[in-house]
Scaffold this active site. Structure first.
Site, PDB file in Angstrom:
ATOM      1  N   LYS A  37       0.941  -1.368   0.041  1.00 21.22           N
ATOM      2  CA  LYS A  37       0.112  -0.056  -0.314  1.00 21.22           C
ATOM      3  C   LYS A  37       0.929   1.180   0.203  1.00 21.22           C
ATOM      4  O   LYS A  37       2.236   1.771   0.319  1.00 21.22           O
ATOM      5  CB  LYS A  37      -1.496   0.153   1.114  1.00 21.22           C
ATOM      6  CG  LYS A  37      -0.232  -0.254   2.582  1.00 21.22           C
ATOM      7  CD  LYS A  37      -0.923  -0.864   3.531  1.00 21.22           C
ATOM      8  CE  LYS A  37      -0.115  -1.136   4.705  1.00 21.22           C
ATOM      9  NZ  LYS A  37      -1.184  -1.281   6.165  1.00 21.22           N
ATOM     10  N   TYR A 256      15.569  29.941  10.826  1.00 15.98           N
ATOM     11  CA  TYR A 256      14.382  30.316  11.492  1.00 15.98           C
ATOM     12  C   TYR A 256      14.453  30.393  12.677  1.00 15.98           C
ATOM     13  O   TYR A 256      14.115  29.669  14.113  1.00 15.98           O
ATOM     14  CB  TYR A 256      12.773  29.276  10.815  1.00 15.98           C
ATOM     15  CG  TYR A 256      12.365  30.438   9.498  1.00 15.98           C
ATOM     16  CD1 TYR A 256      12.514  31.279   8.645  1.00 15.98           C
ATOM     17  CD2 TYR A 256      12.297  28.817   8.267  1.00 15.98           C
ATOM     18  CE1 TYR A 256      12.089  31.532   7.845  1.00 15.98           C
ATOM     19  CE2 TYR A 256      11.805  29.206   7.078  1.00 15.98           C
ATOM     20  CZ  TYR A 256      12.071  30.502   6.791  1.00 15.98           C
ATOM     21  OH  TYR A 256      11.289  30.565   4.972  1.00 15.98           O
TER      22      TYR A 256
END
Ligand SMILES: *Cc1c(COP(=O)(O)O)cnc(C)c1O
Length: 365
Positions: A37, A256
């Site tokens: 999957k 940041y």
């Protein structure tokens, strides 16, 4: 564009093949199916299923009917089971593509039975919930079916399955409880091949193997036995390019939020990978990459497209060189542990921007 890629994901198909063979041998005489999957756990459905089919894998599990349709186009003869059940498709959609729905409640059982009566029998799998409270018939519905097996008349039962909640924790008593509940339910239902174990469950021992096992993640090198030596061959190497290098000193900060303040002279490499590439932001100030085997820590925040590494200990690093984010010295499990997550999430989150290179896939029949 002659430049080499900024990110390179190398997938060792030979290692996937070796991992499949190891599991198939361990599970024998049970059949080794494969869960593929989420685009083959993020590594690419087509190359993954082709190498598995080459190794003799005959049955595949996907989550959605769309994944089943995609897989059917690649492997015309494989058995394909759709775990999410029949919610998303009508019976005719499964039949048209010869997909096996995993029936997850009595409503789906009834729909499949009525449809099969009118249109001819087609195989379906039955999922019993034995303690996970996720998908599958709850115990009360299993009882109803066991007491009135006529509800299955006309249903071609290709498989009866259940799923373990704690297989990666061998000492958890829930493993034994689920196994016993599954065996007890099987004894009361019409006879059909049975399957309980996924990757970790295979390593709980033969009494967990039944007729089929359904490994997924450990085919791709993730350790099915956390805390013990990994029996699987590593499959993934992830490299990213150094874009720029600068020398910095206190009182500067990086990135940041100015979360990392330099304590002294430091060489900083800015590298082309970020959370948009599946390099988790939780690795801010915590992750480690490798430059030619030398650990180089992530400093400051992981941003969308970039990370910053302290390469003071790797003075030969240059712009254009690659660092290993996942590799021989630092596998998927190690990265996942640093990020506070599991290998599954790292693999299935690998971004679309990396160039992908499949190696060792040829001539392996
Ligand atoms: C995903 C899944 C598997 C494969 O699990 P792994 O832990 O990756 O081996 C098997 N069975 C079911 C029902 C699943 O959802």
């Amino acid at each position: 564009m002659t430049d080499s890629p900024a990110g390179l994901l190398t997938i060792d198909l030979g290692a996937i093949a070796a991992n499949y063979r190891l599991l198939a041998e361990k599970a024998a005489p049970a059949e080794a199916a494969a869960a593929v999957k989420a685009d083959g756990y993020g590594l690419g459905l087509e190359p993954v299923v082709r190498i598995l089919a080459n190794q003799g894998c005959r049955t595949f599990f996907v989550a959605t009917i769309e994944e089943g349709v995609e897989l059917r186009a690649l492997l015309p003869d494989a058995g394909i089971c759709v775990l999410n059940g029949m919610i998303a498709g009508a019976p005719a959609d499964f039949k048209a593509q010869r997909l096996v729905p995993v029936l997850n409640d009595l409503g789906q059982v009834d729909a499949w039975r009525r449809w099969s009566r009118d249109n001819g029998p087609a195989p379906a799998a039955l999922h019993l919930d034995t303690g996970m409270a996720r998908l599958g018939l709850p115990p009360a519905e299993t009882d109803i079916l066991a007491d009135d097996p006529a509800q299955l008349d006309g249903v071609q039962l290709a498989l009866i399955m259940s799923h373990l909640a704690c297989a990666d924790a061998p000492d958890d008593p829930l493993n034994r409880q689920q196994r016993d509940a599954f065996a007890a339910a099987l004894a009361r239902l019409p006879s059909a091949p049975a399957s309980l174990a996924a990757s970790s469950g295979i390593f709980l021992g033969p009494e967990y193997h039944f007729d089929m096992v359904r490994p997924g993640v450990c085919l791709h090198g993730v350790n099915p036995r956390p805390g013990q030596p990994n029996p699987m061959a590593p499959v993934v190497r992830l490299q990213a390019k150094i874009l720029q290098i600068r020398d910095v000193d206190t009182p500067q900060t990086v990135g940041y939020g100015a979360t990392h303040r330099f304590a002294g002279p430091t060489r900083v490499a800015t590298v082309a990978a970020g959370y948009a590439d599946g390099y988790p932001r939780s690795l801010s100030g915590r992750g480690t990459a490798r430059f030619r085997g030398i650990p180089v820590p992530v400093i400051g925040r992981v941003s969308m497209d970039l990370i910053t590494l302290d390469v003071t200990r790797a003075p030969e690093a240059r712009p254009g060189d690659m660092v290993d984010l996942i590799g021989p010295h630092h596998d998927v499990d190690a990265l996942a542990a640093e990020a506070g997550t599991i290998g599954y999430e790292i693999l299935t989150g690998l971004g679309r921007r990396y160039a992908r290179r499949y190696v060792n896939g040829g001539d392996r029949a």
